[in-house]
Scaffold this active site. Structure first.
Site, PDB file in Angstrom:
ATOM      1  N   SER A 188       0.794  -1.224   0.000  1.00 40.02           N
ATOM      2  CA  SER A 188       0.000   0.000   0.000  1.00 40.02           C
ATOM      3  C   SER A 188       0.830   1.281   0.000  1.00 40.02           C
ATOM      4  O   SER A 188       0.326   2.330  -0.383  1.00 40.02           O
ATOM      5  CB  SER A 188      -0.954   0.003   1.192  1.00 40.02           C
ATOM      6  OG  SER A 188      -0.260  -0.225   2.389  1.00 40.02           O
TER       7      SER A 188
ATOM      8  N   HIS B 107      -5.509  -3.649  -2.240  1.00 41.37           N
ATOM      9  CA  HIS B 107      -5.233  -2.623  -3.252  1.00 41.37           C
ATOM     10  C   HIS B 107      -5.270  -3.158  -4.675  1.00 41.37           C
ATOM     11  O   HIS B 107      -4.984  -2.421  -5.604  1.00 41.37           O
ATOM     12  CB  HIS B 107      -3.875  -1.975  -2.994  1.00 41.37           C
ATOM     13  CG  HIS B 107      -3.946  -0.864  -1.997  1.00 41.37           C
ATOM     14  ND1 HIS B 107      -4.504   0.362  -2.304  1.00 41.37           N
ATOM     15  CD2 HIS B 107      -3.562  -0.793  -0.710  1.00 41.37           C
ATOM     16  CE1 HIS B 107      -4.440   1.133  -1.237  1.00 41.37           C
ATOM     17  NE2 HIS B 107      -3.886   0.462  -0.253  1.00 41.37           N
TER      18      HIS B 107
ATOM     19  N   LYS C 212     -11.959   0.436  -0.904  1.00 41.87           N
ATOM     20  CA  LYS C 212     -11.082   1.131  -1.845  1.00 41.87           C
ATOM     21  C   LYS C 212     -11.743   1.180  -3.219  1.00 41.87           C
ATOM     22  O   LYS C 212     -12.653   1.976  -3.415  1.00 41.87           O
ATOM     23  CB  LYS C 212      -9.696   0.491  -1.813  1.00 41.87           C
ATOM     24  CG  LYS C 212      -9.021   0.836  -0.481  1.00 41.87           C
ATOM     25  CD  LYS C 212      -7.721   0.151  -0.206  1.00 41.87           C
ATOM     26  CE  LYS C 212      -7.164   0.685   1.112  1.00 41.87           C
ATOM     27  NZ  LYS C 212      -6.481  -0.318   1.906  1.00 41.87           N
TER      28      LYS C 212
HETATM   29  C1  LIG Z   1      -6.469  -0.431   3.358  1.00 41.55           C
HETATM   30  C2  LIG Z   1      -5.915  -1.770   3.635  1.00 41.55           C
HETATM   31  C3  LIG Z   1      -6.542  -2.613   4.541  1.00 41.55           C
HETATM   32  C4  LIG Z   1      -7.695  -2.157   5.385  1.00 41.55           C
HETATM   33  O1  LIG Z   1      -8.853  -2.054   4.650  1.00 41.55           O
HETATM   34  P1  LIG Z   1     -10.091  -1.195   5.244  1.00 41.55           P
HETATM   35  O2  LIG Z   1     -11.258  -1.755   4.522  1.00 41.55           O
HETATM   36  O3  LIG Z   1      -9.801   0.236   4.944  1.00 41.55           O
HETATM   37  O4  LIG Z   1     -10.129  -1.467   6.705  1.00 41.55           O
HETATM   38  C5  LIG Z   1      -6.023  -3.892   4.707  1.00 41.55           C
HETATM   39  N1  LIG Z   1      -4.940  -4.316   4.012  1.00 41.55           N
HETATM   40  C6  LIG Z   1      -4.302  -3.515   3.138  1.00 41.55           C
HETATM   41  C7  LIG Z   1      -3.117  -4.024   2.396  1.00 41.55           C
HETATM   42  C8  LIG Z   1      -4.765  -2.217   2.929  1.00 41.55           C
HETATM   43  O5  LIG Z   1      -4.128  -1.427   2.080  1.00 41.55           O
END
Ligand SMILES: *Cc1c(COP(=O)(O)O)cnc(C)c1O
Length: 400
Positions: free
Chosen positions: A186, A214, A245
């Site tokens: 990320s 992602h 996302k």
């Molecule tokens: C953003 C993210 C999460 C968390 O996801 P949310 O739905 O925002 O809680 C978990 N793992 C990775 C790799 C992320 O980038």
């Protein structure tokens, strides 16, 4: 009302003052209006390079309509945790839809991606078990590992040889072994070497788990993620994704075998002890996967990648170091945290929102701006953003 700091919490006040003195304290940026490519933060209209809204779905008319219709029909809340009275038919329908999209037997949705990772790892492992984890894995994976009380061994980022070294050293381990990695990282936007890691998981008899937060909606056929992109179907026991996302709403999910999902129903603590999604969220996600698995979705993903390539090319031409990114997450490497924060502040004043990321989110000395373009950015806006980044970057001597 007394708001003065009581002595018990004086240390928090001191810690904040310390961050401020080091110019590492950040203020929340307040979004007024919608999460869009041009958005109003802190009363200022800026080109928004800071969201994870890859496909622009946060404001998509079809998703908006789905949320409103579901609210009219089913109300605003589920009223209970899943295991008591909070499992609605639409929750089950969404899970079946995601499982079919990801080509696996079953799926369970959590309140967030964070809850999906932390809840799953802590449920399937115990204190006699071992986790082999990429050093740059997401915080929610790390927290899940800590909650499980398993032993944690870290391998060098994306380094299959180093991963094998750890597996060799622990080859006589008596408990279960979990090999775990982000699909797309990320903060750097690079892609895990899944085929090599799957080989190792098979060779050393590990459970294989990938967090595709992602890459779902970004990579692979119609956005099926890195496992599809790298041809690893059937080799990954546990696939995690997020609904927060590219999907544009909120939530996380775990995909895998029927047994895995049945077990998580019985043991994953966020599933057992935290209320399920309201109808609006679930209906939004159903509409999002329907869109994703269509020609309209394909078009959005194509646009996302075209914009990504365009913007990366511009930044490289200006002389910026964009790290090892292979995806729409494009870091602009700065180095020193204080300078990265200043870069971000000055860009914002000029109309570009690119957040600075410093320690502890990334290692010390590797501070950066983190940019993400979306499918819905317009070319002239990306050109203008690059021009401003180039000008301010030169002034601050990030580039010469
Ligand atoms: C953003 C993210 C999460 C968390 O996801 P949310 O739905 O925002 O809680 C978990 N793992 C990775 C790799 C992320 O980038």
């Amino acid at each position: 009302m007394s708001t003065a700091t009581r002595p018990q919490l004086q240390y928090l006040h001191d810690a904040i003052e310390d961050l401020k003195a080091k110019h590492l304290y950040f203020n929340l940026k307040i979004l007024e209006g919608e999460q869009k490519p041009i958005a109003n933060f802190d009363g200022k209209e800026v080109i928004n390079l800071s969201s994870n809204n890859y496909l622009g779905l946060t404001t998509h008319p079809k998703l908006r309509r789905a949320a409103i219709d579901a609210t009219r029909k089913f109300g605003v809340g589920s009223g209970a945790v899943r295991t008591i009275a909070g499992t609605m038919k639409m929750h089950m329908d969404l899970e079946a839809q995601i499982a079919s999209f990801k080509k696996v037997e079953a799926c369970v949705v959590f309140q967030s991606g964070f809850a999906a990772n932390a809840g799953t790892v802590s449920a399937i492992l115990g204190k006699d078990d071992l986790v082999i984890s990429d050093e740059l894995n997401h915080a929610s994976i790390i927290d899940g590992c800590r909650l499980s009380r398993a032993t944690i061994k870290v391998f060098k980022h994306k380094d299959a040889a180093d991963c094998e070294r750890v597996l060799q050293e622990t080859k006589d381990w008596n408990g279960k072994k979990l090999l775990i990695t982000d699909g797309v990282f990320s903060m750097d936007g690079d892609i895990a070497n899944l085929p090599a890691l799957c080989d190792l998981a098979e060779k050393y008899n590990c459970i294989m788990m990938v967090d595709d937060a992602h890459s779902s909606g970004v990579l692979g056929s119609r956005g099926r993620g890195t496992i599809d992109h790298l041809n690893c179907h059937g080799r990954v026991d546990i696939q995690v994704g997020t609904l927060s996302k590219a999907i544009g709403s909120i939530g996380g999910y775990v995909c895998g075998s029927r047994d895995l999902i049945d077990f998580l129903h019985q043991r994953a603590r966020p599933f057992l002890f935290s209320t399920s999604h309201p109808p609006s969220v679930t209906a939004t996600c159903q509409a999002a996967f329907e869109l994703l698995d269509s020609e309209a979705g394909e078009k959005l993903i194509k646009k996302l990648w075209a914009n990504t390539k365009f913007f990366k090319r511009k930044l490289k031409k200006l002389g910026f170091n964009t790290g090892k990114s292979e995806t729409p997450i494009t870091p602009i490497m700065v180095g020193e945290a204080a300078k990265a924060f200043q870069f971000s502040r000055e860009l914002f004043a000029e109309g570009v929102f690119a957040g600075a990321i410093g320690f502890p989110t990334v290692p010390e000395g590797k501070a950066r701006l983190r940019t993400i373009v979306t499918a819905t950015h317009k070319r002239p806006d990306l050109e203008r953003a690059a021009e401003i980044i180039g000008r301010v970057g030169k002034k601050l001597e990030v580039v010469s």
